[in-house]
Design an enzyme around this catalytic site. Structure first.
Site, mmCIF file in Angstrom:
data_model
loop_
_atom_site.group_PDB
_atom_site.id
_atom_site.type_symbol
_atom_site.label_atom_id
_atom_site.label_comp_id
_atom_site.label_asym_id
_atom_site.label_seq_id
_atom_site.Cartn_x
_atom_site.Cartn_y
_atom_site.Cartn_z
ATOM 1 N N TRP A 71 41.339 35.092 41.517
ATOM 2 C CA TRP A 71 41.219 34.890 42.952
ATOM 3 C C TRP A 71 40.638 36.129 43.640
ATOM 4 O O TRP A 71 39.645 36.675 43.211
ATOM 5 C CB TRP A 71 42.553 34.441 43.560
ATOM 6 C CG TRP A 71 43.001 33.082 43.109
ATOM 7 C CD1 TRP A 71 43.904 32.804 42.100
ATOM 8 C CD2 TRP A 71 42.574 31.797 43.592
ATOM 9 N NE1 TRP A 71 44.055 31.447 41.946
ATOM 10 C CE2 TRP A 71 43.260 30.798 42.839
ATOM 11 C CE3 TRP A 71 41.689 31.380 44.582
ATOM 12 C CZ2 TRP A 71 43.081 29.426 43.058
ATOM 13 C CZ3 TRP A 71 41.506 30.013 44.806
ATOM 14 C CH2 TRP A 71 42.201 29.053 44.048
ATOM 15 N N SER A 72 41.281 36.608 44.708
ATOM 16 C CA SER A 72 40.652 37.643 45.548
ATOM 17 C C SER A 72 40.637 39.033 44.936
ATOM 18 O O SER A 72 40.013 39.934 45.500
ATOM 19 C CB SER A 72 41.334 37.684 46.915
ATOM 20 O OG SER A 72 40.973 36.549 47.665
ATOM 21 N N THR A 73 41.275 39.230 43.800
ATOM 22 C CA THR A 73 41.089 40.499 43.097
ATOM 23 C C THR A 73 39.617 40.681 42.745
ATOM 24 O O THR A 73 39.147 41.797 42.522
ATOM 25 C CB THR A 73 41.998 40.541 41.857
ATOM 26 O OG1 THR A 73 43.365 40.383 42.286
ATOM 27 C CG2 THR A 73 41.895 41.852 41.107
ATOM 28 N N LYS A 75 37.255 40.438 44.816
ATOM 29 C CA LYS A 75 36.530 41.046 45.933
ATOM 30 C C LYS A 75 36.232 42.523 45.700
ATOM 31 O O LYS A 75 35.228 43.045 46.200
ATOM 32 C CB LYS A 75 37.324 40.867 47.237
ATOM 33 C CG LYS A 75 37.353 39.419 47.752
ATOM 34 C CD LYS A 75 38.078 39.342 49.090
ATOM 35 C CE LYS A 75 37.985 37.954 49.717
ATOM 36 N NZ LYS A 75 38.854 36.959 49.071
#
Length: 388
Positions: A71-73, A75
């Protein structure tokens, strides 16, 4: 360990025995299914642990090379792509986005700067019109809609977490400057040369190594409605347009797409190595990826505030640098307020602390209900710092 807890594999330096203890404990009380954690100090691996199951049915053990959607890791690595281009003089973080992406100037966005994209201050936290998963997987459609839309708030004034749109916004600038989508750029410039087992999207040939994500027990419709009722339209657009969870992320459609805010796949070892570039002030494994000045710029705070998307959920002020979140006074990434990192929906985390030379990657497949600061991650971070 209890007879019901899975065996933990890997190695851990004696000094970091508390990390193994915390990792094992996560399989007891919080009910971990499958997970891995890697800790590096000055680029040297001091803990590399994995255990549990790669699927809901517990038929596949979590292996050393098991991949999982983080997921947003994701980014953090996407921000790294932009900073590499800036470091080479190809991208000006203080230039208008429209200088690289002319169509973006529509609807009053001509003054939005590249740094506003990196710091979630562009006012484009989510699309105004309904957007399906199929449409999210369409790069040209999604970036076209973002270029045309009017911001939810005055850009540059507040952060508002761009949960899904971040990867398309920063990623399209990377594409306009380099000619490559961020996944291909990251592979060419970073993960390929350094041998880091991380991709944006998941190549079909790697599907057999991928863990199955399992969502936390669903909240009742009444509880969900209560949460949504507290959120502003900009937050609902960010977090629920389209609605996403484990089911979508396990699909072939999701894995084959380029969704750079959220569909990075890797091992804990890979996450720790990517964040080690920042912990090492731009250098890792003998290779300089960023100048020291450029690596420092990643954590250049853009102002503490109550985030317009996550503020109602976190109930505290936060500060985002140029792509990553600062640990700050609450210690989300340990006691150094200038440590920084990124959490992923459901629990995963990447952390960098240049002062300690520390990086950490934590990945798992049983998603908790937390957008940030999952208790499993928090316990591991606490154990790491107690060992330093």
């Amino acid at each position: 360990m209890s007879e019901h807890a899975p065996q933990v594999h890997g190695h851990c330096d004696a000094r970091f025995a508390a990390v193994r203890t915390a990792f094992e404990e996560n399989f007891r009380e919080p009910g971990e299914l499958g997970a891995a954690v890697t800790v590096m100090v000055d680029g040297v691996t001091v803990a590399d642990l994995w255990g549990g199951w790669a699927d809901r049915a517990r038929t596949r053990a979590w292996e050393r090379d098991t991949l999982v959607n983080v997921w947003s890791t994701t980014k953090g690595p996407v921000a790294l792509c932009a900073h590499i281009l800036a470091d080479r003089g190809l991208l000006d973080l203080d230039a208008p986005v429209a200088a690289y992406w002319p169509e973006f100037a529509a609807a009053g966005k001509e003054g939005v700067l590249v740094r506003h994209l990196l710091s979630h201050r562009a006012g484009l936290s989510g699309l105004r019109e309904p957007h399906t998963l199929e449409q999210l997987c369409d790069w040209e459609l999604t970036t076209g809609r973002l270029a045309a839309m009017e911001p939810w708030w005055e850009p540059g004034t507040h952060s508002g977490y761009h949960a899904m749109t971040y990867g398309f916004l920063v990623g399209e600038v990377v594409r306009r400057v380099s000619g490559l989508l961020p996944g291909a750029f990251l592979e060419r410039e970073v993960t390929g040369p350094l041998g880091i087992d991380f991709t944006i999207g998941l190549p079909e040939k790697e599907a057999g190594r991928a863990a199955e994500l399992v969502h936390s027990p669903a909240a009742s419709s009444g509880e969900q409605s209560a949460v949504l009722s507290r959120l502003a339209p900009a937050a609902i657009a960010a977090l629920a347009n389209p609605p996403l969870g484990a089911e979508q992320a396990n699909s072939a459609e999701w894995r084959s797409a380029e969704i750079p805010a959220a569909n990075g796949h890797g091992t804990a070892r890979a996450v720790a190595a990517l964040y080690a570039i920042l912990a090492g002030r731009g250098s890792h494994a003998g290779r300089r990826v960023l100048s020291a000045e450029a690596a420092e710029r990643v954590r250049e705070g853009q102002g503490s505030c109550r985030d317009l998307v996550l503020g109602a959920v976190l109930a505290r002020d936060t500060e985002i640098g140029l792509g990553l979140w600062l640990s700050g006074p609450t210690g989300s990434y340990g006691p150094n307020p200038r440590a920084f990192g990124h959490d992923g929906f459901g629990g995963s985390c990447g952390l960098a602390d240049p002062e300690a030379g520390l990086s950490m990657g934590y990945v798992m497949n049983r998603m908790g209900p937390h957008i940030a600061d999952d208790p499993r991650k928090t316990a591991l971070v606490k154990a790491v710092y107690e060992a330093l």
